[in-house]
Design an enzyme around this catalytic site. Sequence first.
Site, PDB file in Angstrom:
ATOM      1  N   SER A  64      80.375  50.411  44.072  1.00  0.00           N
ATOM      2  CA  SER A  64      80.692  50.132  45.481  1.00  0.00           C
ATOM      3  C   SER A  64      79.725  49.194  46.180  1.00  0.00           C
ATOM      4  CB  SER A  64      80.766  51.440  46.263  1.00  0.00           C
ATOM      5  OG  SER A  64      81.983  52.063  45.973  1.00  0.00           O
ATOM      6  N   LYS A  67      81.230  46.104  47.378  1.00  0.00           N
ATOM      7  CA  LYS A  67      82.030  46.054  48.609  1.00  0.00           C
ATOM      8  C   LYS A  67      81.353  45.246  49.726  1.00  0.00           C
ATOM      9  CE  LYS A  67      84.101  50.567  47.543  1.00  0.00           C
ATOM     10  NZ  LYS A  67      84.074  52.024  47.845  1.00  0.00           N
ATOM     11  N   TYR A 191      89.958  44.855  42.202  1.00  0.00           N
ATOM     12  CA  TYR A 191      89.017  45.857  42.717  1.00  0.00           C
ATOM     13  C   TYR A 191      88.262  46.564  41.576  1.00  0.00           C
ATOM     14  CZ  TYR A 191      87.369  50.216  44.776  1.00  0.00           C
ATOM     15  OH  TYR A 191      86.573  51.276  45.143  1.00  0.00           O
ATOM     16  N   TYR A 243      79.053  56.713  52.619  1.00  0.00           N
ATOM     17  CA  TYR A 243      80.173  57.658  52.755  1.00  0.00           C
ATOM     18  C   TYR A 243      79.801  58.762  53.732  1.00  0.00           C
ATOM     19  CZ  TYR A 243      81.342  55.156  48.539  1.00  0.00           C
ATOM     20  OH  TYR A 243      81.591  54.173  47.643  1.00  0.00           O
ATOM     21  N   VAL A 261      78.636  54.485  42.899  1.00  0.00           N
ATOM     22  CA  VAL A 261      78.608  55.655  42.007  1.00  0.00           C
ATOM     23  C   VAL A 261      77.920  55.365  40.668  1.00  0.00           C
ATOM     24  CG1 VAL A 261      80.520  57.035  42.910  1.00  0.00           C
ATOM     25  CG2 VAL A 261      80.972  55.254  41.227  1.00  0.00           C
TER      26      VAL A 261
HETATM   27  N1  GLU Z   1      84.946  52.051  41.531  1.00  0.00           N
HETATM   28  C1  GLU Z   1      84.637  53.275  42.216  1.00  0.00           C
HETATM   29  C2  GLU Z   1      85.899  53.900  42.749  1.00  0.00           C
HETATM   30  O1  GLU Z   1      86.719  53.187  43.268  1.00  0.00           O
HETATM   31  C3  GLU Z   1      83.684  52.954  43.319  1.00  0.00           C
HETATM   32  C4  GLU Z   1      83.223  54.158  44.050  1.00  0.00           C
HETATM   33  C5  GLU Z   1      81.784  54.083  44.442  1.00  0.00           C
HETATM   34  O2  GLU Z   1      80.977  53.360  43.874  1.00  0.00           O
HETATM   35  O3  GLU Z   1      81.420  54.813  45.340  1.00  0.00           O
HETATM   36  O4  GLU Z   1      86.098  55.072  42.637  1.00  0.00           O
END
Ligand code: GLU
Length: 309
Positions: A64, A67, A191, A243, A261
């Site tokens: 993430s 992002k 993505y 988050y 993650v």
């Molecule tokens: N590729 C992971 C997902 O979409 C990213 C989530 C993350 O890094 O928090 O679940």
Amino acid sequence: MPEIVAVLAEIADQMARESERGRVASYIPQLARVDPKKFGIAVVTAEGAVHVAGDAEEPFSIQSISKVFTLTLALGRVGDTLWRRVGREPSGNAFNSIAQLERENGVPRNPFINAGAIVVTDVVLSGHPPKEALGDIVQFMRFLAGNEEIVVDKAVAQSETATGYRNVALANYMKAFGNIENPPEMTLGVYFHQCAIAMSCRDLAHAGRFLAEDGHHPATRRRVVSRERARRINALMLMCGHYDGSGDFAFKVGIPGKSGVGGGILGIVPGEASICVWSPGLNATGNSHLGSLALERLTKAMGWSVFGA
Ligand code: GLU
């Protein structure tokens, strides 16, 4: 101010001795294979000095953290019209929550929860074949990090493509509300691959420099975004970058940050430094356990919290 080299060495030493290391993400099977003992940290200061400790040169799955960079690209493409399709509020929910989307008519709370990031990727994809859109994202990372070797980890991308049912659900759900322009499987393809980009702490600390420097990227001598946009991206990272653990991160660490993650966290100290820390074990809110602890100790030792020393 204490000597940063000594502070980093001490933190790396303390982290190596920690027995509680969190739990490595297993919902993406390929991520579960990473050694929980890994710990790396890299800091690039405003003057351009680079300091590293631990496994800072080892590429890991940025997940993430990507992002932040797709948001930067999407804002470059469509400007503030992006905010018609994505909100700017902390979610107070898990990163992959579906319930909130229903209440809010398919408009995700912010660009850093999965639903929001999928919309952002959809913006980057529109008007391009998926390969080209992904190529743009990887090129952007290489340019900012100053490393042409950066690539997508294909095994991680395949692993998530094979198991990413929740993200498939989120994308389809938003498509039903008209908030995804492209075929959902195409947007998801980009993505999943952007999340599977592999970079080291050193790479990411370099890549984040434009956010610490008012939108200007000193190593490339380029303005990446305006001063105002850099400030706003930092604000979003502070409020939404962890988050449902964003409040706790602001409370303990006190800087804009974005976790993934894969166990990485990009931290921005405006005017001072760009930081990346990596430790694969996660806490209950899905953020790197030791990464958060290490950043807490670093910002405290250096007086880097944006809320005061
Ligand atoms: N590729 C992971 C997902 O979409 C990213 C989530 C993350 O890094 O928090 O679940």
